[in-house]
Design a protein around this motif. Structure first.
Motif, short mmCIF file in Angstrom:
data_model
loop_
_atom_site.label_atom_id
_atom_site.label_comp_id
_atom_site.label_asym_id
_atom_site.label_seq_id
_atom_site.Cartn_x
_atom_site.Cartn_y
_atom_site.Cartn_z
N GLN A 183 0.86 -1.16 0.04
CA GLN A 183 -0.24 -0.05 -0.06
C GLN A 183 0.87 1.25 0.17
O GLN A 183 0.50 2.26 -0.79
CB GLN A 183 -0.92 -0.14 1.19
N LEU A 184 1.89 1.25 0.76
CA LEU A 184 2.75 2.39 0.95
C LEU A 184 3.57 2.68 -0.39
O LEU A 184 3.89 3.71 -0.79
CB LEU A 184 3.58 2.33 2.09
N ALA A 185 3.68 1.38 -0.93
CA ALA A 185 4.64 1.42 -2.25
C ALA A 185 3.71 1.84 -3.61
O ALA A 185 4.29 1.90 -4.70
CB ALA A 185 5.49 0.41 -2.57
N ARG A 186 2.53 1.74 -3.40
CA ARG A 186 1.61 1.96 -4.66
C ARG A 186 1.78 3.18 -5.52
O ARG A 186 1.88 2.90 -6.74
CB ARG A 186 0.30 1.74 -4.09
N PRO A 187 1.94 4.27 -4.90
CA PRO A 187 2.25 5.48 -5.75
C PRO A 187 3.42 5.17 -6.46
O PRO A 187 3.52 5.79 -7.61
CB PRO A 187 2.34 6.59 -4.95
N LEU A 188 4.58 4.40 -6.36
CA LEU A 188 5.78 4.20 -7.07
C LEU A 188 5.48 2.94 -8.12
O LEU A 188 6.23 3.07 -9.24
CB LEU A 188 6.95 3.85 -5.95
N VAL A 189 4.64 1.89 -7.76
CA VAL A 189 4.75 0.63 -8.50
C VAL A 189 3.38 0.45 -9.09
O VAL A 189 3.44 -0.63 -9.74
CB VAL A 189 4.91 -0.60 -7.42
N SER A 190 2.56 1.23 -8.75
CA SER A 190 0.92 0.85 -9.50
C SER A 190 0.87 0.83 -10.84
O SER A 190 0.45 0.09 -11.50
CB SER A 190 -0.07 1.84 -9.01
N GLY A 191 1.86 1.77 -11.68
CA GLY A 191 1.88 1.91 -12.93
C GLY A 191 2.52 0.56 -13.64
O GLY A 191 1.79 0.09 -14.42
N TRP A 192 3.38 -0.03 -13.07
CA TRP A 192 4.22 -1.08 -13.34
C TRP A 192 3.23 -2.17 -13.20
O TRP A 192 3.16 -3.33 -14.04
CB TRP A 192 5.46 -1.31 -12.69
N ILE A 193 2.42 -2.47 -12.03
CA ILE A 193 1.47 -3.50 -11.56
C ILE A 193 0.41 -3.55 -12.93
O ILE A 193 0.11 -4.64 -13.17
CB ILE A 193 1.09 -3.30 -10.28
N ALA A 194 0.00 -2.31 -13.12
CA ALA A 194 -1.13 -2.07 -14.11
C ALA A 194 -0.79 -2.84 -15.60
O ALA A 194 -1.54 -3.55 -16.14
CB ALA A 194 -1.59 -0.81 -14.16
N LYS A 195 0.51 -2.52 -15.79
CA LYS A 195 1.19 -3.25 -17.12
C LYS A 195 1.62 -4.63 -16.91
O LYS A 195 1.73 -5.43 -18.39
CB LYS A 195 2.45 -2.39 -17.38
N HIS A 196 1.62 -5.13 -15.86
CA HIS A 196 2.05 -6.48 -15.77
C HIS A 196 0.99 -7.46 -14.86
O HIS A 196 1.36 -7.76 -13.88
CB HIS A 196 3.41 -6.56 -15.19
N LYS A 197 -0.44 -7.10 -15.13
CA LYS A 197 -1.50 -7.98 -14.52
C LYS A 197 -1.27 -9.29 -14.24
O LYS A 197 -1.70 -9.96 -13.50
CB LYS A 197 -2.52 -7.63 -15.12
#
Length: 327
Positions: A183-197
């Motif tokens: 949750q804390l890292a979400r601002p940093l990694v959410s974009g990468w996660i969205a591209k690698h569902k």
């Protein structure tokens, strides 16, 4: 005709075959000693990664909604700590199983829900993952105190909950802290996660396969195939399968009858129908004498495997319906 076509004609999911493969592999080549210890560390790291990714994927609003969804959590706790024990009492009074195995059925019915597989299956089925995280974690935390009380009341067993705080610590360190970190890292990694569902799916399925292999290896090393006659094994399989079927039907149709959303229904079905091997085995060692504990946990080991197999099919079915709805 390729393998995929054959599996489709037989209505078999490759992932279900993979789960069976883990059981067969563990029966033939169970891990022991230092290798087992190393695999246990790998399993814990895989589960921690799973929770980190879920924490990074879920929006803050979804987490808040999951925490505050009190009707869902109360229903899951009712299935886990009320309906299950009642069913266990009924089974133990029928005389179908030998007394120690019947006691094992009652013991498993007093246990909390699983955590990682409940959440993983909810994720695969595209259900309310945030609510599943909270519900499954709460079930385990409450179970540390509720299970010994239920066992003492229903089985007249003497024993305490020593080591309980260690279990609480394990849940916090292995599950909740990685989730919070995500949750804390979400601002940093959410974009990468969205591209690698697809990564989430691989971690979900891979973590469950590791858990199955690791858990069944321990059972095989412990002599699971020498502690029960073939007839009792068949009866135990039937009882465990019937017990799971009753609870799966109750959780699914109960959720629908009470007006929960399809996403909530999936979380209720997977969190309300499971029993935790990881919590049950250590508790059995505390609550029962050594020789008895080995047989007491046998129904739990079998139920654990059946629930993973059955819920994998259900999760895949839910996911297929969700994909068809989107299409």
């Amino acid at each position: 005709m390729n393998l995929k076509t054959v599996l489709e004609k037989l209505k078999l999911e490759p992932y279900v075959l993979a789960l069976f493969g883990m059981v067969v592999l563990a029966s033939i080549l169970p891990v022991r000693g230092e290798v087992a210890h190393g695999l246990n560390i790998v399993v814990k790291l895989a589960i921690a990664l799973l929770f980190f990714l879920h924490g990074a994927k879920l929006s803050r609003e979804s987490v808040v909604a999951g925490v505050t969804h009190w009707r869902l959590h109360l229903l899951i706790l009712a299935f886990t700590f009320v309906m299950f024990p009642v069913l266990g009492l009924v089974v133990s009074k029928t005389g179908v199983l030998q007394p120690t195995l019947a006691a094992g059925i009652l013991f498993l019915c007093c246990l909390p829900s699983t955590v990682q597989s409940s959440i993983a299956f909810t994720s695969i089925a595209r259900g309310n993952v945030a609510a599943a995280v909270v519900a499954a974690s709460a079930s385990n935390l409450f179970g540390i105190f509720i299970t010994p009380v239920l066992v003492g009341l229903l089985m007249h067993t003497q024993g305490g909950a020593s080591g309980g705080w260690k279990s609480v610590q394990d849940i916090v360190v292995q599950l909740l802290l990685p989730f919070i970190a995500g949750q804390l890292a979400r601002p940093l990694v959410s974009g990468w996660i969205a591209k690698h569902k697809g990564l989430i799916g691989y971690v979900d399925r891979g973590s469950i396969l590791l858990v199955v292999y690791s858990a069944f290896s321990e059972a095989v090393v412990g002599g699971i195939w020498h502690k029960i006659s073939p007839l009792q094994l068949v009866l135990l399989l039937v009882v465990c399968g019937a017990l799971l079927a009753i609870v799966l039907a109750a959780t699914t149709f109960g959720a629908r009858g009470l007006g929960f959303s399809p996403e909530d229904e999936k979380a209720i079905t997977f969190c309300g129908s499971k029993k935790s091997l990881a919590t049950g085995v250590p508790m059995a060692g505390i609550l029962f004498p050594g020789p008895t504990a080995g047989i007491i946990v046998l129904p739990l080991m079998i139920f654990h495997q059946i629930q993973l197999m059955a819920c994998s099919v259900i999760a895949q079915h839910y996911a297929k319906k969700a994909r068809e709805a989107e299409a």
